[in-house]
Design a protein around this motif. Structure first.
Motif, PDB file in Angstrom:
ATOM      1  N   TYR A 191       0.822  -1.212   0.000  1.00 40.59           N
ATOM      2  CA  TYR A 191       0.000   0.000   0.000  1.00 40.59           C
ATOM      3  C   TYR A 191       0.855   1.260   0.000  1.00 40.59           C
ATOM      4  CZ  TYR A 191      -4.240  -2.717   0.902  1.00 40.59           C
ATOM      5  OH  TYR A 191      -5.286  -3.591   0.793  1.00 40.59           O
ATOM      6  N   ARG A 192       2.166   1.097   0.189  1.00 37.76           N
ATOM      7  CA  ARG A 192       3.073   2.244   0.202  1.00 37.76           C
ATOM      8  C   ARG A 192       3.919   2.309  -1.071  1.00 37.76           C
ATOM      9  NH1 ARG A 192       3.670   3.930   5.718  1.00 37.76           N
ATOM     10  NH2 ARG A 192       2.587   2.510   7.134  1.00 37.76           N
ATOM     11  N   GLY A 193       3.511   1.559  -2.077  1.00 40.84           N
ATOM     12  CA  GLY A 193       4.220   1.594  -3.352  1.00 40.84           C
ATOM     13  C   GLY A 193       5.483   0.753  -3.389  1.00 40.84           C
ATOM     14  N   LEU A 194       5.649  -0.162  -2.429  1.00 33.30           N
ATOM     15  CA  LEU A 194       6.865  -0.974  -2.365  1.00 33.30           C
ATOM     16  C   LEU A 194       6.622  -2.417  -2.816  1.00 33.30           C
ATOM     17  CD1 LEU A 194       8.308   0.309   1.040  1.00 33.30           C
ATOM     18  CD2 LEU A 194       9.046   0.923  -1.279  1.00 33.30           C
ATOM     19  N   GLY A 195       5.468  -2.675  -3.422  1.00 36.02           N
ATOM     20  CA  GLY A 195       5.155  -4.039  -3.840  1.00 36.02           C
ATOM     21  C   GLY A 195       6.115  -4.569  -4.885  1.00 36.02           C
ATOM     22  N   GLU A 196       6.438  -3.764  -5.879  1.00 33.18           N
ATOM     23  CA  GLU A 196       7.319  -4.213  -6.961  1.00 33.18           C
ATOM     24  C   GLU A 196       8.740  -4.499  -6.470  1.00 33.18           C
ATOM     25  OE1 GLU A 196       3.753  -3.144  -8.900  1.00 33.18           O
ATOM     26  OE2 GLU A 196       4.922  -2.009  -7.447  1.00 33.18           O
ATOM     27  N   THR A 243      11.137 -10.219 -14.543  1.00 31.15           N
ATOM     28  CA  THR A 243       9.948 -10.739 -15.218  1.00 31.15           C
ATOM     29  C   THR A 243       8.759 -10.800 -14.273  1.00 31.15           C
ATOM     30  OG1 THR A 243      11.390 -12.085 -16.613  1.00 31.15           O
ATOM     31  CG2 THR A 243       9.058 -12.639 -16.596  1.00 31.15           C
ATOM     32  N   THR A 244       8.977 -11.335 -13.082  1.00 29.29           N
ATOM     33  CA  THR A 244       7.894 -11.439 -12.099  1.00 29.29           C
ATOM     34  C   THR A 244       7.388 -10.070 -11.693  1.00 29.29           C
ATOM     35  OG1 THR A 244       9.042 -13.399 -11.259  1.00 29.29           O
ATOM     36  CG2 THR A 244       7.231 -12.551  -9.940  1.00 29.29           C
ATOM     37  N   THR A 245       8.298  -9.122 -11.538  1.00 34.17           N
ATOM     38  CA  THR A 245       7.912  -7.770 -11.141  1.00 34.17           C
ATOM     39  C   THR A 245       7.080  -7.094 -12.219  1.00 34.17           C
ATOM     40  OG1 THR A 245       9.942  -7.590  -9.831  1.00 34.17           O
ATOM     41  CG2 THR A 245       8.796  -5.541 -10.363  1.00 34.17           C
ATOM     42  N   LEU A 246       7.444  -7.308 -13.488  1.00 34.80           N
ATOM     43  CA  LEU A 246       6.671  -6.714 -14.584  1.00 34.80           C
ATOM     44  C   LEU A 246       5.268  -7.296 -14.647  1.00 34.80           C
ATOM     45  CD1 LEU A 246       9.404  -6.520 -17.361  1.00 34.80           C
ATOM     46  CD2 LEU A 246       8.244  -4.601 -16.267  1.00 34.80           C
ATOM     47  N   ILE A 247       5.133  -8.601 -14.358  1.00 35.99           N
ATOM     48  CA  ILE A 247       3.797  -9.212 -14.334  1.00 35.99           C
ATOM     49  C   ILE A 247       2.950  -8.574 -13.240  1.00 35.99           C
ATOM     50  CG2 ILE A 247       2.530 -11.345 -13.882  1.00 35.99           C
ATOM     51  CD1 ILE A 247       4.909 -12.840 -15.176  1.00 35.99           C
ATOM     52  N   SER A 251      -0.440  -6.175 -13.721  1.00 36.16           N
ATOM     53  CA  SER A 251      -1.720  -6.635 -13.182  1.00 36.16           C
ATOM     54  C   SER A 251      -2.523  -5.510 -12.543  1.00 36.16           C
ATOM     55  CB  SER A 251      -1.471  -7.736 -12.139  1.00 36.16           C
ATOM     56  OG  SER A 251      -0.924  -7.193 -10.946  1.00 36.16           O
ATOM     57  N   HIS A 252      -1.890  -4.353 -12.301  1.00 34.71           N
ATOM     58  CA  HIS A 252      -2.616  -3.237 -11.700  1.00 34.71           C
ATOM     59  C   HIS A 252      -3.586  -2.584 -12.699  1.00 34.71           C
ATOM     60  CE1 HIS A 252      -0.118  -3.559  -8.248  1.00 34.71           C
ATOM     61  NE2 HIS A 252       0.981  -3.090  -8.814  1.00 34.71           N
TER      62      HIS A 252
END
Length: 256
Positions: A191-196, A243-247, A251-252
């Motif tokens: 929720y703080r933009g650190l997911g990627e 690759t996983t991060t781009l997926i 997805s957003h």
């Protein structure tokens, strides 16, 4: 033919002629109609994508399972195992499939707990394919998530006992910790933009390198034979992470 050639082809085979005033007027008058038709198509597509109509329970369950998500259990393990085979010719089939089952269980925990905590924040209030909404119980979903995680831990520690490489268990536990702080209270760093960044670290350098080290071997005569960290492993783990991060990032867009 280059795109520029395709675009200029009509001009090369026919003489230039001044535009017809009647044709221009017709085109201008047809423009609003075309826009209305395009807008209707977009609205219909959006309604279909969001499940605007009533969906069957089987369809909702299929969406809730998120089967393609489990490729993130398969790919780091397979890449790490392939790197170990490439370097030392080591492959332990029983360990590979045991770790695959453990990784699937951990991803199941990640999926279910994500639905639990999103229901707490209200993010999934109107999400029909949320497991919590389908089951109708937050407690049952959380219990299933925790059982999956415990079973996954069992498989991971079994593989650690087989490999005898402490780097494997440390890295894989750090990857799971990234998944926890990604979505679980009190952190919820997604929720703080650190997911990627967390996704990149968890499935790239941490998980892929961990599964590479899981192919170390232990014998009674020689003790543990530990695999060295190589440039191939580092480069492969970065590619898996990207690759996983781009997926995850892409997805957003459908949720806007």
């Amino acid at each position: 033919m280059p795109l520029a050639g395709i675009a200029l082809a009509p001009l090369l085979v026919s003489p230039l002629a001044p535009p017809s005033p009647r044709g221009s007027a017709a085109a201008v008058s047809a423009e609003p109609a075309r826009r209305r038709r395009a807008l209707r198509r977009v609205r219909c597509s959006a309604a279909a994508a969001s499940g605007g109509g009533e969906l069957s329970r089987a369809t909702l369950l299929w969406r809730a399972v998120k089967l393609p998500l489990y490729s993130v259990a398969l790919v780091p393990l397979t890449v790490g195992t392939a790197a170990a085979y490439n370097h030392a010719g080591l492959f332990f089939a029983r360990r590979y499939f045991g770790l695959l089952a453990a990784a699937v269980l951990v991803i199941t925990w990640l999926n279910l707990s994500n639905d639990v905590y999103d229901s707490d924040t209200g993010a999934d209030k109107n999400k029909k394919e949320s497991v919590v909404n389908i089951v109708g119980s937050r407690a049952v979903t959380e219990y299933a998530a925790n059982v999956s995680l415990l079973l996954g831990f069992g498989g991971l520690f079994w593989a650690f006992a087989e490999a005898g490489d402490v780097r494997f268990i440390v890295l894989v536990l750090c990857a799971i910790l990234c998944g926890y702080v990604y979505q679980c209270p009190p952190f919820r760093l997604s929720y703080r933009g650190l997911g990627e960044p967390l996704c990149f670290a968890a499935f790239g350098p941490l998980a892929t390198s961990a599964f590479y080290f899981s192919n170390s071997s232990r014998s009674i005569s020689s003790g543990a034979v530990l695999l060295p960290l190589t440039k191939t492993v580092i480069a492969s783990s970065i590619l898996v992470g990207l690759t996983t991060t781009l997926i995850l990032f892409c997805s957003h867009f459908h949720q806007v």
